[in-house]
Each structure stands twice: as C-alpha cells, then as structure tokens.
Design a protein around this motif. Structure first.
Motif, mmCIF file in Angstrom:
data_model
loop_
_atom_site.group_PDB
_atom_site.id
_atom_site.type_symbol
_atom_site.label_atom_id
_atom_site.label_comp_id
_atom_site.label_asym_id
_atom_site.label_seq_id
_atom_site.Cartn_x
_atom_site.Cartn_y
_atom_site.Cartn_z
ATOM 1 N N ASP A 195 0.947 -0.975 -0.050
ATOM 2 C CA ASP A 195 0.122 0.014 -0.139
ATOM 3 C C ASP A 195 0.909 1.302 0.258
ATOM 4 O OD1 ASP A 195 -2.157 -1.649 0.102
ATOM 5 O OD2 ASP A 195 -2.766 -1.279 2.423
ATOM 6 N N MET A 196 2.101 1.202 0.860
ATOM 7 C CA MET A 196 2.785 2.353 0.963
ATOM 8 C C MET A 196 3.628 2.534 -0.492
ATOM 9 S SD MET A 196 2.247 3.805 3.919
ATOM 10 C CE MET A 196 0.334 2.976 3.562
ATOM 11 N N ALA A 197 3.885 1.508 -1.178
ATOM 12 C CA ALA A 197 4.525 1.591 -2.328
ATOM 13 C C ALA A 197 3.463 2.256 -3.303
ATOM 14 C CB ALA A 197 5.008 0.111 -2.726
ATOM 15 N N ASP A 198 2.291 1.754 -3.458
ATOM 16 C CA ASP A 198 1.265 2.102 -4.226
ATOM 17 C C ASP A 198 1.297 3.651 -4.170
ATOM 18 O OD1 ASP A 198 1.023 -0.478 -4.918
ATOM 19 O OD2 ASP A 198 -0.902 -0.723 -3.971
ATOM 20 N N ILE A 199 1.030 4.196 -3.037
ATOM 21 C CA ILE A 199 1.124 5.617 -2.748
ATOM 22 C C ILE A 199 2.170 6.416 -3.551
ATOM 23 C CG2 ILE A 199 1.326 7.353 -1.077
ATOM 24 C CD1 ILE A 199 -0.362 5.718 0.834
ATOM 25 N N LEU A 200 3.339 5.725 -3.174
ATOM 26 C CA LEU A 200 4.599 6.336 -3.813
ATOM 27 C C LEU A 200 4.440 6.264 -5.439
ATOM 28 C CD1 LEU A 200 7.641 5.176 -1.411
ATOM 29 C CD2 LEU A 200 6.835 7.226 -1.694
ATOM 30 N N ASN A 225 2.106 10.214 -11.455
ATOM 31 C CA ASN A 225 1.282 11.322 -11.664
ATOM 32 C C ASN A 225 2.185 12.767 -11.871
ATOM 33 O OD1 ASN A 225 -0.940 9.651 -11.488
ATOM 34 N ND2 ASN A 225 -1.546 10.180 -9.498
ATOM 35 N N MET A 226 3.196 12.855 -11.638
ATOM 36 C CA MET A 226 4.025 13.647 -11.741
ATOM 37 C C MET A 226 4.867 13.709 -13.202
ATOM 38 S SD MET A 226 5.628 14.987 -7.990
ATOM 39 C CE MET A 226 4.692 14.128 -6.642
ATOM 40 N N GLY A 227 4.776 12.547 -13.703
ATOM 41 C CA GLY A 227 5.321 12.346 -15.153
ATOM 42 C C GLY A 227 6.553 11.705 -15.212
ATOM 43 N N TYR A 228 6.935 10.891 -13.827
ATOM 44 C CA TYR A 228 8.138 10.323 -14.085
ATOM 45 C C TYR A 228 8.083 8.735 -14.460
ATOM 46 C CZ TYR A 228 10.085 14.106 -11.458
ATOM 47 O OH TYR A 228 10.410 15.401 -10.993
ATOM 48 N N THR A 229 9.179 8.160 -15.035
ATOM 49 C CA THR A 229 8.713 6.858 -15.511
ATOM 50 C C THR A 229 9.854 5.766 -14.654
ATOM 51 O OG1 THR A 229 11.108 7.251 -16.913
ATOM 52 C CG2 THR A 229 8.633 7.482 -17.834
ATOM 53 N N PHE A 230 9.690 4.584 -14.649
ATOM 54 C CA PHE A 230 10.305 3.736 -13.701
ATOM 55 C C PHE A 230 11.158 2.631 -14.931
ATOM 56 C CE2 PHE A 230 6.407 5.198 -11.611
ATOM 57 C CZ PHE A 230 6.890 5.287 -10.349
ATOM 58 N N GLU A 241 19.213 14.272 -11.814
ATOM 59 C CA GLU A 241 20.221 14.390 -10.645
ATOM 60 C C GLU A 241 19.889 15.180 -9.806
ATOM 61 O OE1 GLU A 241 22.948 12.499 -9.673
ATOM 62 O OE2 GLU A 241 21.862 11.397 -11.370
ATOM 63 N N SER A 242 19.139 16.476 -10.404
ATOM 64 C CA SER A 242 19.091 17.601 -9.474
ATOM 65 C C SER A 242 17.855 17.205 -8.272
ATOM 66 C CB SER A 242 18.475 18.656 -10.334
ATOM 67 O OG SER A 242 17.342 18.473 -10.936
ATOM 68 N N VAL A 243 16.873 16.440 -8.980
ATOM 69 C CA VAL A 243 15.634 15.905 -8.016
ATOM 70 C C VAL A 243 16.226 15.025 -6.971
ATOM 71 C CG1 VAL A 243 13.650 14.318 -7.977
ATOM 72 C CG2 VAL A 243 14.001 16.035 -9.957
ATOM 73 N N ILE A 244 17.135 14.054 -7.497
ATOM 74 C CA ILE A 244 17.981 13.194 -6.516
ATOM 75 C C ILE A 244 18.465 13.876 -5.430
ATOM 76 C CG2 ILE A 244 19.781 11.436 -6.091
ATOM 77 C CD1 ILE A 244 18.922 10.359 -9.113
ATOM 78 N N ASN A 245 19.411 15.032 -5.623
ATOM 79 C CA ASN A 245 20.063 15.670 -4.808
ATOM 80 C C ASN A 245 19.056 16.289 -3.781
ATOM 81 O OD1 ASN A 245 22.379 15.245 -5.928
ATOM 82 N ND2 ASN A 245 22.413 16.960 -7.051
ATOM 83 N N THR A 246 17.889 16.752 -4.422
ATOM 84 C CA THR A 246 16.885 17.527 -3.478
ATOM 85 C C THR A 246 16.259 16.313 -2.510
ATOM 86 O OG1 THR A 246 16.500 19.158 -4.921
ATOM 87 C CG2 THR A 246 14.717 18.885 -3.146
ATOM 88 N N LEU A 247 16.040 15.122 -2.961
ATOM 89 C CA LEU A 247 15.335 14.267 -2.216
ATOM 90 C C LEU A 247 16.348 13.686 -1.118
ATOM 91 C CD1 LEU A 247 13.757 12.090 -5.186
ATOM 92 C CD2 LEU A 247 12.597 13.588 -3.282
ATOM 93 N N SER A 255 5.557 15.151 -1.607
ATOM 94 C CA SER A 255 5.453 16.543 -1.708
ATOM 95 C C SER A 255 6.847 17.216 -2.007
ATOM 96 C CB SER A 255 4.787 17.133 -0.145
ATOM 97 O OG SER A 255 5.805 16.880 0.784
ATOM 98 N N VAL A 256 7.897 16.889 -1.348
ATOM 99 C CA VAL A 256 9.262 17.083 -1.569
ATOM 100 C C VAL A 256 9.475 16.889 -3.002
ATOM 101 C CG1 VAL A 256 11.661 16.738 -1.284
ATOM 102 C CG2 VAL A 256 10.081 16.653 0.725
ATOM 103 N N LEU A 257 9.015 15.859 -3.551
ATOM 104 C CA LEU A 257 9.370 15.577 -5.234
ATOM 105 C C LEU A 257 8.497 16.575 -6.009
ATOM 106 C CD1 LEU A 257 10.266 13.685 -7.312
ATOM 107 C CD2 LEU A 257 8.271 12.330 -7.114
ATOM 108 N N LYS A 258 7.410 16.830 -5.408
ATOM 109 C CA LYS A 258 6.670 17.882 -6.250
ATOM 110 C C LYS A 258 7.212 19.342 -6.269
ATOM 111 C CE LYS A 258 1.560 18.598 -7.054
ATOM 112 N NZ LYS A 258 0.420 18.061 -6.437
#
Lengths: 341, 341, 341, 341
Positions: C261-266, C272-277, C292-298, C334-337
């Motif tokens: 369930d937690m993974a589903d949320i993630l 929904n933010m348009g990233y792929t897997f 990279e920039s996103v990763i650095n923030t996360l 929310s951080v990702l956003k």
C-alpha cells in the motif's frame, strides 16, 4: 648413490616406451575417448571380473583419491581411514580441500579393523557431527602390510551393513597381490570393494592409476568431476597404452613380483643379521630399525628415507621396484654387514 | 523437568529484551553499520584494552569459528586444536568444509600444551603435508577447564616464535573469567591472542558473539568473508544492542558469575556425597561420574546429556547459566542424595 | 532523515517482541528441536498445502540460499538464474564459495524465461562444461517484478522435463503474494517449486526465513548441512516463535499488504508527476528514474540507494516495509513535487 | 579420416620420446626436485628474461589454471575474463570449485579490453559483492586471436594501477608468438604479466605446462598447493625433460611455426574460395563459416568441431599443430573446392 627411496625413481618398463613410440604419430581422440583406453578398459574389466565396472585412467594417486572421495560424499560426510593413511598425512589436506573430514583411527599394523570402523561410526550420532560414509584402505598399506582375504571380507560385510562405501587405494596393489603371504586375487578385490584402483606409477608405468568403480552410486557423471579437478589428460591414450601393456601377458604381475623378490632379498638379509622391523611387511616396502651409526654408513652409498627417528636408532624405509637391480640389494647387504661387524 | 542440558535453554536477560523493545521502531542502517554496533565496538575495545582491534558481531559460534579460521589460513594451511575441540567434533566438519584440515592433539584436561603444538608443527615438514598456521583453543574448554595466565603466556610465546596465529574461542569466556580459580583478565586475553571472541549466546544474550581481531593480518576485508558465509545479519544492530547491554555496568560478568555460583553449589554438593568428576572444572560445565541407577533416577526430573558411557557408570554433563535457578540446583542435590542412600 | 533504503530498517512487529518477552524464561530445547518450531512447521505445512514438506528456519537469506543450493547440487553442477539474481551479484560469491557456478542469463524484467533456461541447458553439452541442475528465481524479483501463475507453471513444467530443481527465493514473497497484480497463492508456490522460502526478515520478523522443501531428493540430512554452515541457531525457538506469530490470523499478509500500500502511494504519486520507472513493479520496491537535481533534493530528507547511474539521471530504489509510515510517503511526494515545479 | 579437431591428437615430437627413452633407467628424485627440472627451470628463466621467476611444471592446463588462481585469490576474491575464456566455459567449473567467482565480460574478438576491466572493477563496490583481484587472459585466445604489445601493455598498466594480478594462459602461446602478426616476445610476456605459462601439451610435448611466476606475492608455498590439488607428478623429471628439449635449439618455436604455416595454407585457401571467418585468426585455430552442405561433405573425410550452429551455415573450428601434414591441408582445400563448384 643408489636409491631405495621410492618405487618411482625410474621411468617405465621398456615395452611401454616402445608402445608409445610406435603409436606416436597416430591421431587419437582426446580425453580418454580413444581406442587404447577403450581396449584397456575392457582388459581391466575382464582381469577384475567386473564386467559392469566403470574404468577411468588418472595420472596420479592424490588426484584419484580426491576425485573418488569427493564424488562419493555429500558435503557433510566423512571418510574413515587409519592414521598413517596416505590421504590423512601425505596429500597436503587434499581431501579436506574438497570439503570433507578425514576420520583417522589408530589402525593395527597399518590396517583398519572392523572394530575401529564401528567405533568411528557409532561416535558420530547426529547432525552436530560429520556423517561417516566411506572407508578408505590401502593395499599394500603405507607401512608395507597387506589385508588377508578374511580381513577384507570382514570390512566388506561391515561396510555393506553400515552403508559405507569401501574404497581401496591400490597404488601398490601389484606388490600386495604378488607377495608370498597374499591370498587375495584382483577379482576378490573388485568383488569386495565398491571402488578401487590399480596403481601404474609405482608398477612400471610412466604414470597412471586405473580406477575401477563397481558400485552403481559412484558411476554417474564421474568424468565431469575428473575434468573439473584437472584430471582428464588431453592425450588420454597415453594412459590407455600403458595399461594395455601392463595387462598383456601378465607384465603387471611380473614387474610387481620382481619388486617383491628384491625386497625379499633385502628383508631376509637384514633379518639374518639380527635386525628387527617396524612392521611385518612382505611387500616392496621394508621398515628395518637400525642404530644411527649404521644409518650413517648406509647413507654414504644409498638413498632412503627416515620413517621415524628415535633416540639412538631409527626406522628407515627401503623401497624396491620393478627396476631395482639385484646386485644393488646384495651390495646393500654387504655394506650393512660391514656395519655389523 | 528442569534442564541442565546446556546454557542456552532460555532467552535473554530482560535488560536486553527491554532495549530491543525500546528501540524497535527506530530506523537503523543494515549489516552492522549502525550506531549501536559502533558504540558496542567502542565499549569492547575499551573493555579489552585493544584500541586498534577490529570488532565484529556474528550470530553464532560455528559461523564465527569457520569465518575466522578460513580468513586466516591459505588453502594448504591447517589449524591445531585438542581432540575434544568444538571445531574438531561438534561443528559437522565446518572447518574442513572451508577446505582446511584440523590437526587434533590429545590435550591435557581439555587444554592444548606447548609440547603438543611443537609436536604437530615439527611433524609437518614439507609440501606433502599440510602447513600448521593457527592454534585454536577454547576458554573455558569443552570440558569446563580453563587456561591459567602462565599457560596462555606460554602458548602465546610459542605461537609468536613459530608464526602461528593464536585463536581463542570464548563461547564460554565469561564463565572462565569469573571462576574462582581464574587469574586472567579480558585484557590479558586480548594481549595474548591474535583473535578471540566474547560469547553472548551462552551468557545472557539472545544470540551473538563479539569477535575481537588484534592481529593486523587478520583484519583486511573481513566483512567480505562474513557476507559470503551468510554472517552479516541484515538487522545487525540487534547484535550491537545486546553487547551494549552486556558491557554496561558489568552485566556480562554478573551473569557469568551467577552461572558459576550455581555450578559451585552443584559441584560442592556432588563432591560432598563422594562422587568424582571427569575433569577439574570450576566453570559452568560439570562432568560428574554417576552409576547408571543414579542417572536413571536423576533423569526422571532433570534433563542433561551423557558425555561418555562406560559399563555401569557414565560421565554426565551438567550446565548452568545466567538463568539457572538456585532452588533447582538444590533440588538436584536432594534428589541425588536419595539415590546415595 | 527518513529511510526508504530497504525493508529491514526497523525491528519486528510488536506481537513478535511480545511473544519473545512472554516466553523468555521458559526452557526450550536447542537448535530448532522445540515446541515453537514444531508448531510453526505444522502451521506452514498447512498454509502451503504441503503436508509432507520439510520446513527449516534459518536466520538469513544468504545462508538459506547457499545451504539449499549446495545441498541440491553435486560438485560439477550449476544453478541458472538471471543476471540481477541476488545469488549472482549480492552475496559476495557465496554460491561459488560452496563450489558451484552460477549461470547468469539476461532475464526479462528481472524474470527468468523458459527460453533462457533451455538455452543455458542446451549450451552445456558434455563433461567439459558444468551441468545445469537447478533454477533459481526470486519472487518478487530483485527489481520488484513478479511471476504470474502462467509464468511459474511454464518454468515448473520445463524444470520437470529437464530434471532441474526449481528453487524460489521468497525473501520478499509476502509482497509478491499481496500485490494488486498477483494471481499466485502460497499453495501454488509450494506446488510449482521443489523448494522455496518465506522471508521473515523483510516482512516483520526480527530475522528468519522459513524454507519449505517439497522435493524428496532435497530433504535427507538437511540439518547436517545447516549445522556445518553455522545455520542451526542455538536458541532456535526464536525463529519458531516469529513464524508462529506471522502465520497466526494472517499477520504475514497484513504486513506485506501494508508495505505494498505504501509503495502504491509512492508509485502513483511519482507516476502522476510524469516520471517513469526502470521496471514495472507492483511490489514494495520501486525504481523511479529521476534527474540528478531531483535526487540531490530528495537526498536531503530521505535515504535511498542509487540503482544505476546514468549521465544526468539515475534509477533510484525506494523500498517500503511493514513499518513504513504513510505520512513519510506523502512527505516524499510533496518534496518531489517541489522539485518538479 | 584426418583430424583437424585439436592440437593434441598426436604424441610428442620424436626428440622428446628419444630423450625419455635415453634416460629411462636413470634414477631421479621425485616430484620435480631433479636435475632435469632444475635445468629446464634455468633455461626458461633465461628464455623469458626473468631470472627471479619461480618456474613450475604441471601436467595440464585446467590444473595449472585452478592452482594458480586459487593460490592468488583470497576466498572472497574473483577473476575477470572474457565470456569465451577457457576457465569460464570449458573447465567444468574448476575455478568455482576452488571457491571463486569468474566475472565474465563480453570481450572484443576474444580479447579482454581495459574498459571491460574497469567496468567489472567499478561495479563491485563493497562487501556485498565479490572483490575482483585477478585478470585472466589467453594468448592466443580461445578464438585464435592474439594480443598486440600495445594491448598487453595497456592491460598491464591498468592491472598495476588497480592492484589486480595479470595471469596469461599460454596453452597456445607458441602459436601466438610465431604468428605473422605478432609483435610480442616471450620476454615481453614475462615482463607484462604477473604469472603466465608456456603450453607444452599443444606444442609438441606429450603433456606439460611451464608456469612462470614473476610476482613475489604468488610464489610462497606454491608447491603445497600443487601437491594438494594432485599436481606434483611423482616422476616429475618427465616434465623437465620435455621442456629441456623444447627450449633447446628453438624447437618450441619451430614446432609452433609449423602449426601456423599449416593454418596459413588453410586460411588463405579458404579465403580465396570466398568464405569468411568468425574471427581474424593468424594462429593455429581457424573459424571459417561454411554452409551445411559443405560441412557435410568435409565431415566425410575430416574430423573437426562445430563451434556455433546457425540456421543453414555454421562456424567450424580447424586446428593445426606441430604434427599437421601439409598434404592433408592441401587435400582439405581440394575437397572444399569440389563443394564450391
């Protein structure tokens, strides 16, 4: 200096070199899948009276021992042998390097007794200890003694009862089978063991041991194990040729008999001069006990090894072979005689 | 039925479970790279007076033994121990399964003597035999005895001289260090060995052994070997927490002392009734010798193991622990007393 | 910092610690021969519908893998798996250290295909090459994907036909069985494999994997192998207690569902933010691809690992567990956003 | 039927058999401690310009590979090679059987590139993965190609930098060193590797590989490992004699040149008829690509192996040797010509 240091100080019986030379430029398939090996296998099956046996040729004894034992045992299983057993002392931990414990028992005159097997078997009761699954014996033994038919039958019966594989190291089988006190035939050996080998290296070949597997459990995929341990000789027919020669017209027994005859000369001469022996050997290894002074004198003309050093006397090891010269045995005795005067 | 069968029949000292429960939902890094392990390592370095030691936490003793020995030895090298050594008998050939021969010597009261090490060392002369490179001892030993400082110093000196690593299995180190006849400190142990471990499993932890490596040769890449043998616990902090607790306020010694106190009660009681012991133990393992009839009566109320069966009497093993209850020891003696009347 | 680094960052579900605490001072037999293990074995036999199965409890996954594979294979045999297979990459050569080659095939979305098995099988034709004898798969896989019933049936049929053992690593079996796309039951798993395990370490236990052996060839003497490799836990009942708790009232599935369930949320938030897997995972491991920039923030607020580094973007790995908090998942999104704006 | 199946279908160059016959009854010390081996070692040290090298003679290539690699690596370390590497495919898992992972990289024309080594090295980052410590290359390679001096220098530099041992399998070194495109000397080989061997089996000897160890780390106790793996030949002088003969008056190079000359005839003939090759070989192994119908015709008169089967054409392997007869090469071409008409 003449060497009684071991039974692999010379090359091969001339017939073997001649056969190699004669066939040298004939093309053969590799890795033991050739006509010489096929023929040698058939000869050995007949000689040993075991028509369903798998026969493999391997360059040396340590390889043969480690491959056979590691094929027979599951990872938690162990092999029982006497303390002096070649696998226990003189193979640099080759068996342990395949992952298996060697359970060494004291032995009696170099031979394993049924009682010792029972003792080792019963001591190992559960999964906190290794599981004995194979018995390893040598014939002749590391100290020149040999199993009687009654002794081998008793080991065989016990191993069947306890579901232990019985493996006989025959690096010096020829000498055992042709000694004056022997009552075993090579057919008996095949019938009373699960796997054994006929040593060539110490019996007139350049190299090579013929492994005879009679127990069906030990046969499958054996060549995989040989290859993995580096024991599939590229020019495998060199092994086939040697065993063809050895088992044509009884050459194998003839050469072993010669080695024993030479040992008989040494033994009787030494005994007649009043010396005693560490073990009652009638094969090609003798273990006389000499004072240091005698050993020092002998070492000026002969090469041999010291088996056990004591205070002022030692056990030495004298080994004869198919190539030993009678005059050198006689010379040894004459030198010994000078010491004794 | 009350069990004197071993010292791992109960869980952990309550403080340990409390610490685990308290920290249960705190996130930690995996595989021993966490703050608890870091702190526990530091505490142990101080406790053992070996500030440069590498400290690793491993779930069980067999794993610890096999990883340490297989890391220390090159493929052709062997480890010397006494015949009763845990690695020789009770680990299902774990050491051999890593490829190494265990050279078992008779020992004296369960302890290895310098003479035996010299004997094993000198017997192995060349490349046809394994090369002894490590000495394995247990303190307390498998039969409850323990090394004196003089004895350990002698072993240490000899090992230095012969370039043998000295490895001390401390599965029951606490009991040895707190026995009434002990003259060794844990700092002595660290100074006089190359690697040793402090057993947790038998000393109040749920599980875990703290391995202390002082010899620089044995340190590099040790975690690679741990991982390969399945000994990097995912939730490694569980090990760290336990050793933090054990070495705070002397809990480790307190628990070991309790085990010894309980053994003292049993030993003195048994001795006073005129029974003898297989070994002179002042630690938490006792080996009294009882007639069969006595054993039969005791077995109705107590669980213990038979160490050696003889004709009409046997050696049994009684083990006390941090959790052993004094009234059960007293009850044992009262039952024994009824047998003796 | 909150960790999505793995699914073993916290201790155990409270019920497990409570059960351990409750039974802490009750004496138990050692090495898994106790009532808790007996009961847990029976529960698992029923749960998996395999009443004749042998069930063993082992502390960790690498131990379980190496012991199972080394028990199943003869020395010259090999195990087939995908290149990303845990045994091929992340166990420091644990399988090779038991003497066996791992035959790695590319795989498709982390899963082994029948065609690849046939290819590996047919490539190995004779005694100059290893003999494939086992197939190792993980469910869920190392990249979060999972086998459908049809896929597992196809592997099962093929393995039967080729006489290959089929071994399923279920370190994350709970997550696979409770994912939204799953069509396999644990009974199917048992029926379609020869040996598999139910992971506890990553599913709410402190530690422990329950190995279920259904193929009769793999059962004999298994405890010998466990002991030899240091995997018979002295206080074995600690494993039994944990599996008793996990398989009472469906706790195991409940905890795995929470992780999913937690993974589903993630996953849904990230998508929904348009990233792929990197892989189509519906289990508790997600492999989103971020610049990279996103990763650095996360990385300023979250711990996770980088799976594959590319030029200016990377695949990261996010792992949820039974203990993952929903608010942290939402905070991650929310951080990702903020990064994406 | 004439065989181009391999380069070990015939015995030895007559000079070798003559030397064996000449010295047959001279007594020698065992296990390579004899005058022939001593002299052969000295000759090889001079020939390779490595006066401090340790030189060992071993019967076969698989043994040489497994002993060398298992001596060099600690238990958690791995060896890098190309996917086609002999140790990766054709030794029945011999390296894994010593406990070590083989890290196979794709290679380029059968050769390992510095980039691939870096890739393998960097991929293995911590104790959860094996530690690469050795690089294994073959010269000539398994598909007949060979390293240039620049290529070997690049590998050497990289291995030094990364502290990887560089091991060169020279089973077919003679063919590489005497090919028309070679720019390496045997002295270069010795200077640019840490250990390598000069193959005898495929170069006119009955059997035997001469291992040259130049890196000091790899020298100690090497004979222990040889003995343990069954590679100390009892009549070791047989190996010494063969290398004495091969490196007297350039016989080794002469024989290798002949093999290459025969391959040149085949290659040029095949190429002139418009066929292509799987690899650009200038050594004694050729890999032409023929339609099935051509292969069927050739198989009526010649023995060779199929390297890779495709739909309607296949790669075959043709191997020439010191003993290959020119008229058979010409006959092969004439038969091929009939197919092409």
């Amino acid at each position: 200096m003449y060497s009684f240091n071991n039974d692999y100080s010379e090359g091969a019986h001339p017939k073997i070199l001649e056969a190699m030379t004669r066939t040298n430029l004939v093309q053969n398939g590799g890795y033991g899948l050739d006509e010489h090996c096929t023929r040698a296998r058939e000869i050995i099956r007949q000689e040993t009276g075991s028509k369903d046996a798998d026969v493999h040729f391997i360059v040396g004894g340590t390889q043969t021992n480690l491959i056979t034992i590691a094929t027979a045992l599951r990872p938690w299983q162990a092999v029982i042998c006497v303390a002096q057993g070649h696998i226990n002392v003189h193979e640099t931990g080759a068996i342990e390097a395949t992952g298996h414990k060697v359970l060494a028992m004291p032995g009696k005159e170099g031979k394993l007794t049924p009682d010792e097997i029972i003792q080792a078997f019963e001591y190992h009761t559960d999964e906190h200890m290794v599981q004995p699954k194979m018995v390893y014996i040598s014939n002749s033994t590391e100290i020149g003694t040999q199993y009687s038919k009654a002794e081998l039958e008793a080991l065989h019966r016990l191993c069947r009862e306890k579901e232990l594989y019985l493996f006989l190291d025959g690096a010096r089988l020829g000498s055992a089978l042709t000694s004056t006190v022997n009552d075993l035939s090579v057919k008996d050996i095949a019938a009373l063991t699960d796997v054994f080998y006929i040593g060539g290296t110490k019996a007139g070949a350049l190299f090579g041991e013929a492994l005879v597997i009679t127990h069906p459990d030990l046969k499958p995929d054996f060549r995989f194990m040989m290859k993995q341990r580096g024991a599939l000789l590229a020019k495998g027919w060199l092994l086939g040729i040697q065993f063809e020669e050895l088992f044509t017209d009884g050459l194998y027994y003839e050469l072993a008999s010669h080695a024993n005859d030479m040992a008989d000369i040494l033994r009787e001469g030494i005994r007649n001069m009043g010396y005693t022996f560490f073990s009652p050997s009638f094969t090609n290894q003798l273990f006389p006990i000499f004072p240091e002074s005698v050993i020092n004198t002998l070492q000026k003309e002969f090469i041999f090894s010291i088996q056990e050093k004591e205070e002022d006397r030692s056990v030495i090891r004298l080994v004869t072979s198919w190539a030993t010269r009678q005059e050198e045995c006689e010379h040894f005795l004459s030198v010994l005689k000078t010491c004794s005067m």
